[in-house]
Write a protein that holds these residues in place. Structure first.
Motif, PDB file in Angstrom:
ATOM      1  N   TYR A   1     -24.649 -37.986 -47.298  1.00  0.00           N
ATOM      2  CA  TYR A   1     -24.793 -39.316 -46.706  1.00  0.00           C
ATOM      3  C   TYR A   1     -24.461 -39.257 -45.206  1.00  0.00           C
ATOM      4  O   TYR A   1     -25.181 -39.823 -44.380  1.00  0.00           O
ATOM      5  CB  TYR A   1     -23.866 -40.292 -47.438  1.00  0.00           C
ATOM      6  N   LEU A   2     -23.390 -38.561 -44.864  1.00  0.00           N
ATOM      7  CA  LEU A   2     -22.991 -38.475 -43.452  1.00  0.00           C
ATOM      8  C   LEU A   2     -24.039 -37.740 -42.623  1.00  0.00           C
ATOM      9  O   LEU A   2     -24.326 -38.122 -41.486  1.00  0.00           O
ATOM     10  CB  LEU A   2     -21.628 -37.770 -43.336  1.00  0.00           C
TER      11      LEU A   2
ATOM     12  N   TYR B   1     -19.898 -37.769 -50.073  1.00  0.00           N
ATOM     13  CA  TYR B   1     -20.110 -38.348 -48.746  1.00  0.00           C
ATOM     14  C   TYR B   1     -20.892 -37.418 -47.809  1.00  0.00           C
ATOM     15  O   TYR B   1     -21.448 -37.862 -46.818  1.00  0.00           O
ATOM     16  CB  TYR B   1     -18.762 -38.681 -48.090  1.00  0.00           C
ATOM     17  N   GLY B   2     -20.880 -36.126 -48.125  1.00  0.00           N
ATOM     18  CA  GLY B   2     -21.409 -35.144 -47.177  1.00  0.00           C
ATOM     19  C   GLY B   2     -22.857 -35.381 -46.796  1.00  0.00           C
ATOM     20  O   GLY B   2     -23.196 -35.513 -45.616  1.00  0.00           O
TER      21      GLY B   2
ATOM     22  N   SER C   1     -15.889 -34.728 -45.001  1.00  0.00           N
ATOM     23  CA  SER C   1     -15.969 -35.524 -46.228  1.00  0.00           C
ATOM     24  C   SER C   1     -14.937 -35.083 -47.259  1.00  0.00           C
ATOM     25  O   SER C   1     -14.434 -35.903 -48.020  1.00  0.00           O
ATOM     26  CB  SER C   1     -17.381 -35.432 -46.821  1.00  0.00           C
TER      27      SER C   1
ATOM     28  N   MET D   1     -18.419 -44.985 -40.424  1.00  0.00           N
ATOM     29  CA  MET D   1     -19.639 -44.672 -41.183  1.00  0.00           C
ATOM     30  C   MET D   1     -19.455 -44.930 -42.682  1.00  0.00           C
ATOM     31  O   MET D   1     -20.394 -45.342 -43.356  1.00  0.00           O
ATOM     32  CB  MET D   1     -20.047 -43.202 -40.952  1.00  0.00           C
TER      33      MET D   1
END
Lengths: 110, 555
Positions: B522-523, B519-520, A53, A88
């Protein structure tokens, strides 16, 4: 990193295996200025096996800055893991993604 | 004998002070008032209390106010304060004698039952030493007959006991379910100790066939009949929700969260109407799969003693108590359980048990107690917890004490496991990801798609990165990576020492707005079916990411 101009497009190919929290800062420092003068930027990720990320954030910085100065940007050569990440987060909503460099160069010349 | 000599040492009591103030208006001889003064006698006779002065050796009554006969049923000359045991209740004789013997030295107060005229009188006696030369030392006694008040108190206590007994019966009948049968892969036990009031703790068990058991534990806000009725209604709502949603023969079991959602539809609106709510854990134990799934609606943590790591972990969910909101997105979690592991579900009556200093028993003590009792069976563990908390609270619980303990007896079927430790630093990031990649390639390549493999590795990378970024690198600390799998699930756990971190708080990021961070989590959430972060009892944290395999998705 290698950066070359092909058919008027700046093609940047990071030479790192992991674009992640350990290398993202270095990517930003190097790639942002390098892309600054180009009207068409292609980020070829064929050598990058993994993006996390933080690495994604660095790519998004590059995309944002390029679009902000009315230039065009595309990504190509993403490895399976990187493709999964892009899917994603739905990165295709923001930037054109091609499987191969040739497809990206064709887009650049169009 | 003078009034001041008798009374003044006893100015502590307001009535005594009043007596002194009144007495000084009577004619004086010098600065004192004689006890045989007719005026004083008249005054003393009008009091509802009896004043007695005896010699310090208890051998002689020097003075007795007119109420003496009414209390003792005898004249002062007939009562020997050295031999009162025939006149008082046998349970009180010893303490009374001891109090009187010390009365020449220090003030005392005592309550005892005096047997007089065929009746039992509850007497409250206060004693005060009256200084003097040794042979003149005296004790002033102040006796109050509290029989009427005591009778009322006893009647009230009796009524309260009756209410508690009825409440306990209501709870047993309406709120406390029992498992229908035993299971070969795990043993379980449950308990409830009712408090002094009717309460709303409820538990229930639903047999799902095979080695699968659904169970729930809940705690209704407030106390009394309304709480008990709400608890009974909640139990009923879950039973009906299960029946109405019942799967067809041959179909997979309903997911735990679907059952909670169905119960919510039946209850949440009504709970909000009557302005009440309950906390709840609804869980499912699968002994063969070695998996515990649960939804937590604001209840106390489920404690998981994990034999493999030798630690207790607090399992917490993210949902609000039922009745807080009209509708919620319920989050279901899953953690692997193995032979020798313990699960303990409980109500806050245990951790809020309070000692004489007002200090609560607390979750920390409970975790240590369970860890130190990890070798016990389910029933023995419950008994130990009951005894220790009961003793801690000196037998007085302000809340019900309800608990369910489960001990795993068998290894999950076809369990595969591997683990390795790494230095707790960002330098381990690639090595941890590569370690789990090797585990997946060796054990899971036939079960999951390439895309799932990559998503799992992305999640692992994010998790490890989060851990290392939020905790100070320390060469002495290690981070353990553990891989486990059965036919139905695979788990990827990281054990580390550090600060707790809110892994639940994630939102879908907005790439169109060039969002470059966030994003972390969420991923991780998108890649895994369950993510639990559990704090241990010694500063360690366990992050467990679990993926259902195709066989497990059906269960």
């Amino acid at each position: 990193m290698t950066a070359e101009t092909i058919s008027g497009a700046l093609v940047m190919t990071p030479g790192i295996k992991h674009l992640d929290t350990l290398s993202a800062r270095e990517f930003s420092v190097e790639y942002g200025p390098a892309a600054a003068g180009s009207e068409i930027v292609i980020l070829d990720l064929k050598l990058v096996q993994f993006v996390d990320s933080t690495g994604l954030g660095a790519i998004l910085d590059l995309v944002r800055d390029t679009i902000a100065r009315d230039a065009r940007i595309a990504i190509c050569g993403a490895q399976p893991s990187v493709k999964v990440l892009f899917r994603m987060v739905q990165l295709a909503k923001l930037v054109t993604i091609f499987d191969t460099r040739d497809m990206a160069l064709a887009w650049a010349g169009s | 004998m003078t009034l001041s000599a008798i009374i003044l040492p006893a100015v502590a009591g307001a009535s005594l002070a009043l007596l002194c103030m009144t007495a000084v208006r009577f004619p004086r001889r010098g600065s004192v008032l004689p006890l045989d003064d007719p005026g004083f006698r008249g005054f003393a006779g009008s009091l509802a209390v009896t004043i007695i002065v005896i010699t310090a050796d208890l051998g002689r009554v020097l003075y007795a106010s007119p109420g003496f006969r009414a209390v003792f049923g005898a004249d002062p000359s007939e009562v020997d304060f050295r031999e009162l045991k025939d006149r008082v209740h046998e349970e009180d004789a010893e303490s009374l004698e001891s109090a009187l013997r010390s009365g020449g030295e220090s003030p005392f107060a005592i309550e005892f039952r005096l047997l007089s005229g065929g009746e039992t009188h509850w007497i409250h006696m206060r004693g005060f030493p009256v200084p003097g030369r040794r042979k003149d030392a005296r004790i002033a006694l102040w006796l109050e007959d509290r029989s009427i008040r005591k009778g009322e108190e006893l009647a009230l206590a009796q009524a309260r006991d009756y209410d508690v007994a009825i409440g306990a019966r209501i709870q047993r009948a309406l709120l406390l379910g029992e498992p229908e049968r035993e299971y070969s892969t795990f043993e379980l036990a449950s308990m409830t100790l009712p408090s002094q009031k009717i309460d709303g703790d409820f538990i229930d068990f639903f047999d799902c066939g095979g080695e699968i058991l659904d169970l729930m534990i809940g705690d209704v806000m407030g106390k009394g009949i309304p709480a008990a009725l709400t608890g009974a209604a909640a139990r009923n709502a879950f039973a009906r929700a299960r029946m109405s949603q019942h799967e067809e023969p041959g179909e997979a079991l309903l997911p735990v969260k679907r059952i909670v959602e169905a119960a919510e539809k039946r209850m949440a609106g009504k709970l909000m109407e009557v302005r009440t709510f309950f906390t709840l854990v609804y869980g499912r134990i699968d002994g063969n799969a070695g998996l515990f799934r649960f939804v937590d609606c604001g209840h106390t943590s489920v404690i998981h003693y994990e034999k493999r790591s030798g630690r207790c972990w607090r399992l917490k969910g993210a949902n609000a108590p039922m009745g807080f909101l009209p509708e919620q997105d319920y989050v279901e979690y899953a953690v692997p359980i193995d032979r020798g592991d313990l699960l303990f579900l409980y109500s806050d009556g245990i951790t809020e048990a309070t000692d004489s200093e007002g200090e609560q028993f607390g979750e920390g003590r409970l975790l240590k107690l369970i860890r130190s009792s990890a070798g016990l069976g389910a029933s023995e563990l419950l008994e130990k917890i009951k005894q220790i908390t009961f003793s801690y609270a000196a037998g007085k619980f302000s809340d019900d004490v309800t608990g369910i303990s489960i001990r795993m007896l068998a290894k999950p079927r076809n369990l595969g496991a591997a683990s390795r430790t790494f230095p707790q630093s960002l330098d381990s990031l690639h090595a941890i990801r590569e370690y789990f990649a090797r585990c997946i390639d060796a054990r899971l390549s036939a079960s999951i798609s390439v895309e799932t493999r990559e998503a799992v590795l992305i999640a692992i990378g994010e998790a490890a990165s989060n851990i290392f970024k939020h905790n100070t690198p320390d060469e002495d600390r290690t981070c353990a990576a553990a891989f486990r799998m059965t036919d139905s699930w695979a788990s990827f756990s990281l054990y580390y020492r550090g600060v707790d971190y809110d892994w639940q708080e994630w939102h879908v990021p907005s790439v169109e707005n060039f969002q470059t961070s966030g994003y972390g989590l969420y991923l991780i959430g998108e890649s895994m079916d369950s993510v639990t972060v559990s704090a241990g009892d010694d500063g360690y944290i366990r992050l467990c990411m679990l993926l259902y395999l195709p066989a497990g998705r059906r269960a």
